[in-house]
Scaffold this active site. Structure first.
Site, PDB file in Angstrom:
ATOM      1  CB  THR A  25      -0.935  -0.046   1.226  1.00  0.00           C
ATOM      2  OG1 THR A  25      -1.884  -1.084   1.004  1.00  0.00           O
ATOM      3  CG2 THR A  25      -1.659   1.266   1.443  1.00  0.00           C
ATOM      4  CD  GLN A  98      -3.297  -7.746  -2.113  1.00  0.00           C
ATOM      5  OE1 GLN A  98      -3.317  -6.640  -1.594  1.00  0.00           O
ATOM      6  NE2 GLN A  98      -2.537  -8.729  -1.641  1.00  0.00           N
ATOM      7  CG  HIS A 174      -5.588  -8.639   0.599  1.00  0.00           C
ATOM      8  ND1 HIS A 174      -5.134  -9.510   1.565  1.00  0.00           N
ATOM      9  CD2 HIS A 174      -5.081  -7.426   0.944  1.00  0.00           C
ATOM     10  CE1 HIS A 174      -4.393  -8.841   2.443  1.00  0.00           C
ATOM     11  NE2 HIS A 174      -4.359  -7.576   2.091  1.00  0.00           N
ATOM     12  CE1 TYR A 179      -7.075  -3.793   5.886  1.00  0.00           C
ATOM     13  CE2 TYR A 179      -5.400  -5.313   5.099  1.00  0.00           C
ATOM     14  CZ  TYR A 179      -5.755  -4.085   5.653  1.00  0.00           C
ATOM     15  OH  TYR A 179      -4.782  -3.170   5.982  1.00  0.00           O
ATOM     16  NE  ARG A 226      -0.181 -12.036   0.979  1.00  0.00           N
ATOM     17  CZ  ARG A 226       0.768 -11.169   1.295  1.00  0.00           C
ATOM     18  NH1 ARG A 226       0.517 -10.121   2.030  1.00  0.00           N
ATOM     19  NH2 ARG A 226       2.003 -11.363   0.887  1.00  0.00           N
ATOM     20  CG  ASN A 234      -5.723  -4.354  10.044  1.00  0.00           C
ATOM     21  OD1 ASN A 234      -5.584  -3.207  10.474  1.00  0.00           O
ATOM     22  ND2 ASN A 234      -5.460  -4.677   8.788  1.00  0.00           N
TER      23      ASN A 234
END
Ligand code: 8OZ
Length: 359
Positions: A25, A98, A174, A179, A226, A234
């Site tokens: 990122t 991604q 991803h 996430y 991934r 996170n």
């Protein structure tokens, strides 16, 4: 003997070498979260890697959780990414997008209409997030209704078609780093009592539906995945990570994906701090091409490839700071160090201004 410089074929993607650029990122997207010519130049400079995995790209407005992350849901974004793929292909490289949905790792300030971010369950992540108006506490997300999941799966398929239109060689789903898809996979964030929560089979269901929809849009041989089985990034964890991820990986075999990309431990954390997990077991279970990632240098990457622990190694910080990393590895040349102050800001500084070796 196979080493980092040996060409490879991952499903439908030919790699000139086994040095993969990790997804990173960088927060340089322009107005409308569109990749700019500067973004294209950044990736072009790194095209000698066998495969570039782009920075995470939000699949819809609700998928955003950070400022200036380049999406794959508008015409302007598709056109911006086309600049990127043309630049990389013009330099002889390969590039996969991604696909990203952040789930609860967002904030109403970053959501359309100021709405709550969505997640499997209404469980707030500990900590704060960077919103563009400074750091703010994460909020308690809204749990997705089961009736919303088919449309979410379809959103992944639509984003994949957009990636095809933008000229990518493939996509990487991803499902790591805490996430949305990882929030479904892992027990700390998924407390659903319907068909998408509870047992490992139910927690993995959404991911497998997404993979099938994405493969339906682009072909299984152009889809990568991934995973990051034990990252704590996170605020996420699983009660039985080996059991959960052994199951997930076994489900991938009949799907014949292009590759599986595993982040070991937690991103950026040294090997001594990696939470225990048997990656060799995943290697044995998985019948496809495996990419490993996190803190490898040239020597340890060569050892991993030589020992058959992986088919390729992904480099993040090293490729960020050394656009010609492949050539530097070949020559045993010294490496530039990353400018950590410029990871997530700075436009061209610490982005496209790292020097290549003198010719
Ligand atoms: C660092 C900062 C923001 C996002 C990930 C997409 O960890 C990320 C990310 C990393 O996968």
């Amino acid at each position: 003997m196979t080493d980092l410089f040996t060409p490879a074929r991952f499903g439908g993607i030919e790699l000139a070498n086994r040095i993969v650029m990790s997804s990173l990122t960088r927060n340089r997207a322009g107005e409308g979260n569109v990749p700019t010519p500067l973004v294209a130049e950044y990736y072009r400079q790194r095209a000698s890697a066998g495969l570039i995995l782009t920075e995470a790209s939000p699949i819809c407005l609700e998928a955003h959780g950070y400022p200036r992350t380049p999406g794959i849901h508008s015409e302007a974004q598709i056109a911006g990414w086309r600049r990127v793929t043309e630049a990389v292909h013009g330099a002889g490289g390969k590039i996969a997008l991604q696909l990203w949905h952040v789930g609860r790792i967002s904030h109403p300030d970053l959501q359309p209409g100021g709405q709550l971010p969505v997640a499997p369950s209404a469980i707030r992540a500990a900590g704060q997030t960077f919103t563009g108006q400074g750091m703010k506490d994460f909020v308690t997300p809204r749990a997705l209704d089961i009736a919303e999941l088919p449309a979410l799966v379809e959103t992944y398929a639509r984003a994949t078609k957009n990636a095809l239109e933008a000229g990518f060689d493939g996509v990487e789903v991803h499902a790591g780093n805490g996430y949305l898809l990882d929030q479904f996979l892992r027990s700390s964030t998924n407390q659903r009592t319907d068909a998408y929560g509870g047992s490992k089979e139910k927690r993995a269901r959404l991911l497998l539906e997404v993979l099938d929809a994405v493969a339906g849009a682009i072909g299984n041989e152009r889809v990568g995945l991934r995973l990051s089985p034990v990252t704590t990034f996170n605020d996420i964890r699983d009660d039985t990570p080996q059991d959960t991820f052994d199951y997930v990986v076994a489900q991938l075999n009949p799907r014949r994906l292009a590759f599986l990309d595993i982040l070991q431990g937690t991103g950026g954390a040294p090997r001594e701090q990696w939470e225990p997990f048997d990656y060799d077991r995943l290697r044995d279970l998985f019948e496809g091409s495996l990419i490993l990632n996190n803190g490898y240098d040239f020597a340890s990457a060569q050892v991993a490839i030589g020992a058959g622990k992986a088919d390729a190694i992904a480099f993040g910080r090293m490729l960020l700071a050394n656009p010609d990393l492949v050539e530097r590895f070949r020559q045993g040349a010294p490496l530039n160090q990353p400018d950590y102050d410029k990871l997530y800001s700075g436009e061209e500084k610490g982005y496209t201004d790292y020097p290549k070796l003198a010719p």
